[in-house]
Design a protein around this motif. Structure first.
Motif, PDB file in Angstrom:
ATOM      1  N   VAL A  23       0.844  -1.177   0.000  1.00 54.68           N
ATOM      2  CA  VAL A  23       0.000   0.000   0.000  1.00 54.68           C
ATOM      3  C   VAL A  23       0.885   1.234   0.000  1.00 54.68           C
ATOM      4  O   VAL A  23       2.006   1.209   0.501  1.00 54.68           O
ATOM      5  CB  VAL A  23      -0.951   0.012   1.221  1.00 54.68           C
ATOM      6  N   LYS A  24       0.373   2.315  -0.568  1.00 53.35           N
ATOM      7  CA  LYS A  24       1.087   3.591  -0.566  1.00 53.35           C
ATOM      8  C   LYS A  24       0.621   4.378   0.648  1.00 53.35           C
ATOM      9  O   LYS A  24      -0.505   4.876   0.690  1.00 53.35           O
ATOM     10  CB  LYS A  24       0.804   4.360  -1.860  1.00 53.35           C
ATOM     11  N   SER A  25       1.463   4.459   1.643  1.00 47.01           N
ATOM     12  CA  SER A  25       1.118   5.098   2.902  1.00 47.01           C
ATOM     13  C   SER A  25       1.715   6.495   2.965  1.00 47.01           C
ATOM     14  O   SER A  25       2.875   6.699   2.613  1.00 47.01           O
ATOM     15  CB  SER A  25       1.659   4.254   4.066  1.00 47.01           C
ATOM     16  N   GLY A  29       5.349   5.310   3.274  1.00 51.41           N
ATOM     17  CA  GLY A  29       5.800   5.084   1.912  1.00 51.41           C
ATOM     18  C   GLY A  29       5.199   3.808   1.345  1.00 51.41           C
ATOM     19  O   GLY A  29       4.062   3.443   1.646  1.00 51.41           O
ATOM     20  N   ALA A  30       5.959   3.096   0.516  1.00 52.60           N
ATOM     21  CA  ALA A  30       5.504   1.821  -0.058  1.00 52.60           C
ATOM     22  C   ALA A  30       5.649   0.754   1.013  1.00 52.60           C
ATOM     23  O   ALA A  30       6.756   0.328   1.335  1.00 52.60           O
ATOM     24  CB  ALA A  30       6.309   1.474  -1.296  1.00 52.60           C
ATOM     25  N   ASP A  95       9.548   0.504   0.834  1.00 51.75           N
ATOM     26  CA  ASP A  95      10.147   1.334   1.875  1.00 51.75           C
ATOM     27  C   ASP A  95      10.136   0.614   3.216  1.00 51.75           C
ATOM     28  O   ASP A  95      11.016   0.822   4.043  1.00 51.75           O
ATOM     29  CB  ASP A  95       9.391   2.658   2.000  1.00 51.75           C
ATOM     30  N   CYS A  96       9.123  -0.222   3.412  1.00 48.96           N
ATOM     31  CA  CYS A  96       9.040  -0.924   4.691  1.00 48.96           C
ATOM     32  C   CYS A  96       8.125  -2.137   4.600  1.00 48.96           C
ATOM     33  O   CYS A  96       7.341  -2.286   3.669  1.00 48.96           O
ATOM     34  CB  CYS A  96       8.531   0.015   5.796  1.00 48.96           C
TER      35      CYS A  96
END
Length: 229
Positions: A23-25, A29-30, A95-96
């Motif tokens: 998901v794009k948070s 981030g990604a 990203d995480c």
């Protein structure tokens, strides 16, 4: 006049497996979600009025938790490995990796072993990607939970209230836990970020006293950062 009946509500689907997304948070981030809780059911120690997973329908005493099928550390590791390899083959980056899922991840009876499995797979397949968690901070009385949390790269811990009355109003715990217990538990973490939600309406924590009390609580627990929604 805007009618709530016309609001573009989205139905939130509980996770049917170990991973979901990415998901794009806005804040992370990604982010690839990891669900270490039973599939297709919410299992949580809180009943927060704003929860996207819906209402908590059961207690979290040992008898209640024992009836669920929990993914093992090996199953979580294999599920994560499969997804990371698929993403890598597509050239996608993250990203995480975020432990969240269908409720409160620290309720897993083998939380520490699950965390170790996740970190091992991360190091093997996608080294350098941070692993973090979204938690309600209600289970820091368990040494294995604290140890597991402190192995992660980042800890986002819920703190919506600065007094016991507002804690009950906003978070409606379904277990024996109080705000002071949470604040004492947070001192066991090496560092963490507070995540807080403020809402208007029937459940409202935006009045001056509630905000002042919350600021005082944040000052006492000393997070490295605060995220407010």
């Amino acid at each position: 006049v805007f009618s709530m009946a016309e609001a573009p509500y989205k139905t939130y689907a509980l996770s049917e497996g170990v991973t979901y997304g990415p998901v794009k948070s806005r804040r992370l981030g990604a982010s690839l979600g990891v669900n270490i809780l039973p599939f297709n059911v919410k299992v949580c120690s809180f009943n927060c009025n704003y929860c996207q997973c819906g209402w908590t329908t059961d207690t979290v005493d040992p008898k209640a938790l024992a009836k669920y099928d929990w993914p093992t550390a090996d199953q979580v590791g294999e599920g994560l490995r499969k997804t990371l390899l698929e993403l890598k083959a597509k050239g996608e980056t993250l990203d995480c990796i975020t432990l969240a899922g269908n409720g409160e991840p620290t309720l897993h009876p083998d939380f520490l072993d699950v965390v170790k499995a996740i970190l091992s797979v991360r190091d093997e397949v996608m080294a350098g990607v941070r692993v973090d968690i979204l938690s309600n901070a209600a289970h820091l009385d368990r040494a294995a939970v604290v140890e597991g949390l402190n192995l992660l790269d980042a800890r986002y811990m819920k703190l919506d209230a600065g007094n016991e009355g507002q804690f009950l109003n906003m978070n409606s715990p379904v277990t024996e836990i109080g705000l002071w217990d949470i604040m004492k538990g947070l001192a066991k973490l090496k560092d963490f970020t507070v995540q807080a939600m403020f809402t208007h309406g029937r459940r409202d924590n935006t009045d001056s006293k509630s905000v002042i009390d919350w600021i005082g609580a944040v000052g006492r627990v000393k997070p490295k950062a605060v995220q407010i929604y």
